[in-house]
Design a protein around this motif. Sequence first.
Motif, PDB file in Angstrom:
ATOM      1  N   PHE A 168      -1.847   1.771   5.588  1.00 24.24           N
ATOM      2  CA  PHE A 168      -3.052   0.929   5.561  1.00 24.24           C
ATOM      3  C   PHE A 168      -3.566   0.718   6.986  1.00 24.24           C
ATOM      4  O   PHE A 168      -2.831   0.875   7.962  1.00 24.24           O
TER       5      PHE A 168
ATOM      6  N   ASP B 107     -13.153   0.805   1.365  1.00 23.46           N
ATOM      7  CA  ASP B 107     -12.930   2.110   0.747  1.00 23.46           C
ATOM      8  C   ASP B 107     -14.165   2.975   1.036  1.00 23.46           C
ATOM      9  O   ASP B 107     -15.293   2.573   0.736  1.00 23.46           O
TER      10      ASP B 107
ATOM     11  N   LYS C 121      -6.128  -6.719   0.826  1.00 22.57           N
ATOM     12  CA  LYS C 121      -4.707  -6.937   0.527  1.00 22.57           C
ATOM     13  C   LYS C 121      -3.774  -6.821   1.721  1.00 22.57           C
ATOM     14  O   LYS C 121      -2.631  -7.250   1.621  1.00 22.57           O
TER      15      LYS C 121
ATOM     16  N   ASN D 184     -10.716  -3.998   1.832  1.00 27.61           N
ATOM     17  CA  ASN D 184      -9.255  -3.950   1.893  1.00 27.61           C
ATOM     18  C   ASN D 184      -8.745  -5.383   2.117  1.00 27.61           C
ATOM     19  O   ASN D 184      -8.378  -5.763   3.218  1.00 27.61           O
TER      20      ASN D 184
ATOM     21  N   ARG E  89       0.803  -1.221   0.000  1.00 29.00           N
ATOM     22  CA  ARG E  89       0.000   0.000   0.000  1.00 29.00           C
ATOM     23  C   ARG E  89       0.843   1.282   0.000  1.00 29.00           C
ATOM     24  O   ARG E  89       0.498   2.271   0.614  1.00 29.00           O
TER      25      ARG E  89
ATOM     26  N   HIS F  96      -8.229  -3.452  -4.165  1.00 26.30           N
ATOM     27  CA  HIS F  96      -8.547  -4.091  -2.877  1.00 26.30           C
ATOM     28  C   HIS F  96      -7.944  -3.303  -1.721  1.00 26.30           C
ATOM     29  O   HIS F  96      -7.072  -3.793  -0.997  1.00 26.30           O
ATOM     30  N   SER F  97      -8.434  -2.093  -1.528  1.00 29.53           N
ATOM     31  CA  SER F  97      -7.802  -1.203  -0.565  1.00 29.53           C
ATOM     32  C   SER F  97      -8.793  -0.165  -0.072  1.00 29.53           C
ATOM     33  O   SER F  97      -9.707   0.226  -0.803  1.00 29.53           O
ATOM     34  N   THR F  98      -8.583   0.310   1.139  1.00 26.95           N
ATOM     35  CA  THR F  98      -9.388   1.436   1.623  1.00 26.95           C
ATOM     36  C   THR F  98      -9.069   2.712   0.844  1.00 26.95           C
ATOM     37  O   THR F  98      -9.803   3.688   0.928  1.00 26.95           O
ATOM     38  N   LYS F  99      -7.966   2.707   0.112  1.00 23.86           N
ATOM     39  CA  LYS F  99      -7.592   3.870  -0.704  1.00 23.86           C
ATOM     40  C   LYS F  99      -7.700   3.545  -2.199  1.00 23.86           C
ATOM     41  O   LYS F  99      -7.062   4.199  -3.028  1.00 23.86           O
TER      42      LYS F  99
END
Length: 743
Positions: free
Chosen positions: A601, A706, A715, A713, A247, A327-330
């Motif tokens: 992350f 996200d 990953k 998320n 990340r 696959h991320s909150t960002k």
Amino acid sequence: MSLKRQLGLDILEEKYAYASDPVMGHTSEQKIPDTWVSTTCGYCSVGCGMFIGVKDGRAVSVRGNPDHAVNSGLLCPKGLSEHYTLEASNRALYPLLRNKRGKLARIGWDEALATMAEKFRGVQQKYGREALGVLSTGQLVTEEFYALGKLVQLGLGTKNYDGNTTLCMASAVSGYKRSFGSDGPPGAYEDLSQADVIFLIGANIADNHPILCQYLDANPSRTLIVADPRVTKTAMMADLYLPLKPRSDIALLNGMIHLLIENDLVDREYVAVHTTGFDQLEESVRKYTPEYVSQLTGLTPEQIYKAALIYGKANAPFIGWTMGVNHSTKGTETVNVINNLALITGNVGKPGASPFSITGQCNAMGTREAGFASSLPGYRKFESASDREELAALWGIGVERLPTSRGWAYPDIVEGAVAKKIRALWVIATNPIVSFPNLGVLQHSLDSLDFLVVQDGFHPTPTTEVADLVLPAAIWGEKEGTYTNSERRVSKVNRAVNPPREARSDFDIFLDLAKKLGCYGELFPGWTQPKDAFDEWKQVSAGRLCDYSGLTYELIERHGGIQWPYPAGTTEVRTTRLYSDGHFSTENGKARLLPVEWEPFPEQPNADFPFVLNTGRTVEHWHTRTKTGNVPILERLSPNAWLEMNPRDAQSLGLKPHDHIDVISARGRVKGVELRVTEIIAPGQVFMPFHYAEANANRVTQSAFDPISREPNYKQCAVRVEKAQIAPQYWGVRGSPRARVPA
Ligand code: SF4
């Protein structure tokens, strides 16, 4: 085994007989078909053209379509064995209803659909229309998505409808909408052959979209840059491999933008004419010096310089990404930074150059275009009064019936069930017990429901096993329609064989349910076949970015798939790109440059859970293995889950290759996974595939999403690894029904 066989008198002559075939050459006689039916692969979004060989009403073989624009006859291992899914032992055959003894028992279709309609209406009358949730998929044909959207939003009247596409591509959708004003990947696969630089970020195409590698092979002079924390098969092909920390991609991309500005490698004219927000972007990346980015990413300043200058000096640089970004909150914001990089260099919609999301499922694109879940059909916006009015007029309904905002996304539907706001759920062609993060929450959610319907081509799956009602559906090879692949190519899907026993196409199920609900006449007047939906969808898409109005089934078949936009009156079939004229789908026609800050992350490793777990895929399997788990050759190639760990970490834990270990997070434990000790993974990180129900990685993943796209998320989460206490054969059976899930 028969006595004759035991005595060696039966040598299975018929089974092992070989013969010559003009198409297949010297091959097993059993694989030589009477006819070939052209279709499109039903696994991933590459969208390979293929033929299904049919003999005596059974699918006996497949082969790639040598004339198809996407794959030129090639297929990956999943495509090459796809016909085995049709006769798999785990096909769903009959409608099943849970009886008073708690068992799923066979019933007829009429009773199944009447029960479904009655239960859904009962829940909605008692708790409100939005108490019904619907979770669909990227596996249906576009005609089915179009029909389902109307049925759910207008017939059932709930907007709490989403697809499992939120688990894979929602961040790409949100990112495109924020940067360009609309969903829609700008580029084409042909760009991979025309680019002089290909930058893959969080995209392991060698495992997950293998046929795309042929485009790299066809372009030997390109420079391939791969950014990935894990030395994937794709990373091994790179000219410049960037082994960045998990990340830290936003930091890398901001650092590259910083260097492009500093080295005057920005296309100032393009930026001035076609974008807004450059000054704010320039200000935001000022601090992303190579030294600062080096601290955040673990890359050397030289690697960062090199990547930036190779990209910045290219004539036609292509950026591709998949789940490593999404696959991320960002995830959404990472897509925005990718788009920033492409925009400031004027590399959007040019031959060889675009930012390009490589989609997951065979028809995730179809549900995005026509599906009525995260957008109104035709990429129309819920919030836009003119979009709603236009659609209502096309459908001949009052505009007040169209929602003014989207309903809950997938994770919010799950959490809504935990909160008892969702009381009934319809799950279509997806298996959330294995695919949704943080299994404990998902199980709580399903346990909280009054009624759960699971419509699937396969049973038992961990999710059908806990359903109150199971509807058996036809799958790829048994129904007709269209898929759209990652490059916006609409390809034809054809029926080669009949569905097994009482399974029906999803399209027929939707129409029959509409009849039970009393809305068939209004929503689907006279519809009997997918083409009826296709014809209406063509009108609804006319004039939109995803314009199908000039397409016909015959034309699509003839050209092996055609990219949209293809407005009525188009006479030439050619490669299309979006935004080639620099005009975007925003109000002012300009793309938005959006400043984005790097953030760590959410769940950092700590003393109790010192490793960062990365989850992902392998070439042999598809999602939760409901399809590939019963294809013998794929299952033999990759029968069990594994955990990759760096040799230094294994040594410090006293672990050896092939040890069985447990993976533990603050949320759960995955037991008895085989250890692979390998330099593929960096110290402090571990990797596990997410396909395996019996070693379900989502026991340990977290409920972190996200905030814009609601994508999980998957990953990164913090875990520890211990030697397994119990030999793997003793700790459970395949599947994890809510009542019997192994602890
Ligand atoms: S690359 Fe994707 S579409 Fe092509 S054969 Fe493999 S799974 Fe099917």
